[in-house]
Design an enzyme around this catalytic site. Structure first.
Site, PDB file in Angstrom:
ATOM      1  N   THR A 138      -2.708  41.376  28.811  1.00 14.48           N
ATOM      2  CA  THR A 138      -2.627  42.721  28.216  1.00 14.48           C
ATOM      3  C   THR A 138      -2.469  43.804  29.282  1.00 14.48           C
ATOM      4  OG1 THR A 138      -5.036  42.876  28.217  1.00 14.48           O
ATOM      5  CG2 THR A 138      -4.009  42.130  26.168  1.00 14.48           C
ATOM      6  N   GLN A 185      -2.899  53.588  40.710  1.00 12.11           N
ATOM      7  CA  GLN A 185      -3.164  54.997  41.007  1.00 12.11           C
ATOM      8  C   GLN A 185      -1.872  55.775  41.241  1.00 12.11           C
ATOM      9  OE1 GLN A 185      -5.651  54.853  44.501  1.00 12.11           O
ATOM     10  NE2 GLN A 185      -7.494  54.282  43.376  1.00 12.11           N
ATOM     11  N   GLU A 215       5.567  57.938  48.649  1.00 12.54           N
ATOM     12  CA  GLU A 215       4.670  56.964  49.284  1.00 12.54           C
ATOM     13  C   GLU A 215       5.442  56.317  50.421  1.00 12.54           C
ATOM     14  OE1 GLU A 215       1.731  54.877  46.605  1.00 12.54           O
ATOM     15  OE2 GLU A 215       3.230  55.365  45.117  1.00 12.54           O
ATOM     16  N   HIS A 266      -2.804  45.770  51.510  1.00 11.74           N
ATOM     17  CA  HIS A 266      -2.651  47.236  51.466  1.00 11.74           C
ATOM     18  C   HIS A 266      -3.390  47.838  52.660  1.00 11.74           C
ATOM     19  CE1 HIS A 266      -2.719  51.363  50.114  1.00 11.74           C
ATOM     20  NE2 HIS A 266      -1.922  51.046  49.105  1.00 11.74           N
ATOM     21  N   ARG A 298       4.057  49.054  54.159  1.00 12.29           N
ATOM     22  CA  ARG A 298       2.650  48.645  54.110  1.00 12.29           C
ATOM     23  C   ARG A 298       2.301  47.564  55.124  1.00 12.29           C
ATOM     24  NH1 ARG A 298       1.558  48.624  47.558  1.00 12.29           N
ATOM     25  NH2 ARG A 298       1.457  50.883  47.456  1.00 12.29           N
ATOM     26  N   HIS A 323      -3.795  43.049  48.173  1.00 10.83           N
ATOM     27  CA  HIS A 323      -3.475  44.016  47.122  1.00 10.83           C
ATOM     28  C   HIS A 323      -2.491  43.477  46.097  1.00 10.83           C
ATOM     29  CE1 HIS A 323      -2.950  47.938  45.315  1.00 10.83           C
ATOM     30  NE2 HIS A 323      -1.651  47.942  45.582  1.00 10.83           N
ATOM     31  N   ARG A 333       6.285  44.440  49.165  1.00 12.35           N
ATOM     32  CA  ARG A 333       6.647  45.342  48.059  1.00 12.35           C
ATOM     33  C   ARG A 333       6.664  46.801  48.485  1.00 12.35           C
ATOM     34  NH1 ARG A 333       3.539  48.182  44.161  1.00 12.35           N
ATOM     35  NH2 ARG A 333       1.584  47.099  44.580  1.00 12.35           N
TER      36      ARG A 333
END
Ligand SMILES: Cc1cc2nc3c(=O)[nH]c(=O)nc-3n(C[C@H](O)[C@H](O)[C@H](O)COP(=O)(O)OP(=O)(O)OC[C@H]3O[C@@H](n4cnc5c(N)ncnc54)[C@H](O)[C@@H]3O)c2cc1C
Length: 433
Positions: A12, A46, A111, A225, A267, A328, A363
């Site tokens: 979900t 976030q 970012e 991360h 990252r 992460h 990523r």
């Protein structure tokens, strides 16, 4: 007890809920989750969701994604991700996701490794807002049933064809027979001592793939991360300090107050630099400082991070935030094609459990939620077009002799054994089970 459904979806999170909403409303859809509907990584997101701002930005976005992924990405999938980004964000807007706007335009944020500002967001709680909105939409649909606390123990399959899932609910086995089955069961963060992920997200989809010889890819593509909040306890979930703090001007310093890295590099590069700096200074953390920004701006732009840090006696408007890298995200997963089809017939995988190849070896920030929208929408279309040709097969399924707890431990061990071969560094410390 047996249940019959057209489509069974496991998970979900954003990928599972969005998949369900993209299926035709005349189909019977059953969505299950091992815990409660909100207990997923999607809810924690976030920073936001990347989007190609316009036609000119598509190629730039593709190049940013490839560069961050060390060019190990599947180019055709990256192209799809970029080209189909805006139309899926518009669907979310139509569902009334309350993205931050300025004069009718998105308030884009930035970012690391994005060459421009192209991330739409809802303050610093994008995942919560998006997931809540999708939950409300799902509740409006009479054809979708959500079953909480329903643990997928295994899929029902024969001769490389999937026929549904074996589910445990309060110790009772329920066989859910379906024409199509979708694994949207998330990543593997719950297997790591230091991770930003929900502890319940323990790689069950990967374990089920291993057990049933379904193709998996790139188990070694694990993202660390750079900035989780440094706190001593090892087995608790680490709180993420979003990359958008650095995107909005936050600076990294070692414990001696020296700057050591360009904060907006990808990252993997920033995490490596922090690990090195921690070793050099013999400290378990470095500092992230955004206190140069006006107090009101920080309180309004990052209300969640501001209040969570304050609960821990860190006032981000004045204090430097102690941060350290943590597991992460999982770029590897169940190998899928551009319509989320796995190597097993009638079985799809989407979201973090899948490996679409869009992320390559690392990523790009905010591309995960986008992947969890774009590919489920494409896969649902394939199901909508083909479901009439499918017949439901129901047959005897062996009775499970193991409890949910036993199966969970077995599943964890299966994935951990695979990870152990690649996860030798201390930063990859895995849980004991
Ligand atoms: C702190 C944090 C911040 C993030 N911020 C961002 C961001 O700003 N932007 C971005 O793009 N990405 C972000 N990410 C990554 C992103 O949130 C996730 O990759 C994405 O939400 C995964 O969605 P999903 O639907 O694949 O899985 P999830 O949302 O993790 O959902 C998995 C679902 O599967 C269910 N499940 C698992 N196993 C079973 C089983 N055996 N039986 C039944 N159900 C099962 C779970 O209960 C859950 O419902 C963030 C991640 C974290 C942890």
């Amino acid at each position: 007890m047996d249940i019959s459904t057209d489509v069974l979806i496991i998970g979900t999170g954003v990928s599972g809920l969005y998949f369900a909403l993209n299926l035709n409303s005349n189909l019977k859809v059953t969505v299950i989750t091992k815990s409660n509907i909100r207990d997923c990584n999607s809810y924690l997101a976030q920073g936001g969701i990347s989007v190609a701002r316009n036609k000119e930005d598509i190629d730039v976005f593709i190049e940013d994604t490839l560069k961050a992924g060390r060019y190990k990405n599947k180019r055709s999938s990256v192209k799809i991700l970029a080209e189909e980004s805006l139309k899926n964000i518009k669907v979310l807007q139509n569902y009334n996701v309350d993205f931050n706007m300025d004069d009718g335009h998105f308030n884009y944020t930035r970012e690391g490794a994005h060459s421009i500002k192209r991330i739409v967001h809802c303050d610093d709680e994008t995942g919560k807002q998006v997931t809540e909105t999708l939950i409300q939409e799902v509740k409006k649909r009479k054809n979708i049933t959500v079953i909480e606390n329903a643990y997928l123990a295994d899929i029902i399959c024969k001769d490389n064809k999937c026929y549904g899932g074996i589910v445990l609910r309060e110790g009772v086995q329920t066989n859910i027979f379906s024409k199509f089955t979708v694994l949207a069961s998330g990543g593997i963060g719950g297997l790591f001592k230091n991770s930003t992920n929900q502890r319940t997200i323990t790689g069950n989809g990967i374990a089920i793939a291993i057990k049933n010889n379904i193709k998996i890819e790139h188990l070694d593509y694990i993202q660390i991360h750079p900035t989780s909040l440094y706190e001593k306890e090892k087995n608790e979930r680490k709180m993420l300090i979003s990359e958008s703090l650095r995107g909005e001007g936050g600076k990294l310093y070692n414990i001696n107050g020296e700057s050591f890295i360009d904060e907006l590099l990808p990252r993997d590069v920033v995490s490596k630099a922090i690990f090195e700096e921690e070793k050099k200074t013999n400290s378990p953390f470095v500092y992230l400082d955004i206190s140069n920004k006006p107090d009101n701006y920080l309180k309004e732009r990052f209300p969640f991070i501001y209040s969570e840090c304050l609960k821990r006696d860190i006032d981000i408007t004045k204090d430097k935030i102690p941060v350290t890298p943590a597991q992460h995200y999982f770029m590897g997963g169940i190998g899928v094609d551009e319509y989320s089809r796995t190597s097993m017939e009638n079985l799809f995988a989407c979201g973090e459990v899948s490996c679409t190849g869009v992320h390559g070896a690392n990523r790009l920030a905010s591309n995960s939620l986008l992947e969890a929208l774009v590919f489920p929408a494409r896969a649902a279309k394939i199901i909508n077009e083909n479901i009439d040709k499918m017949k439901l097969s129901i047959f005897d399924v062996p009775i499970l002799t193991k409890t949910k707890e036993d199966i969970e431990i077995e599943n964890k061990k299966l994935v951990i054994n695979k990870l152990n071969n690649i996860a030798e560094d201390s930063e990859y410390e895995l849980v004991d089970c």
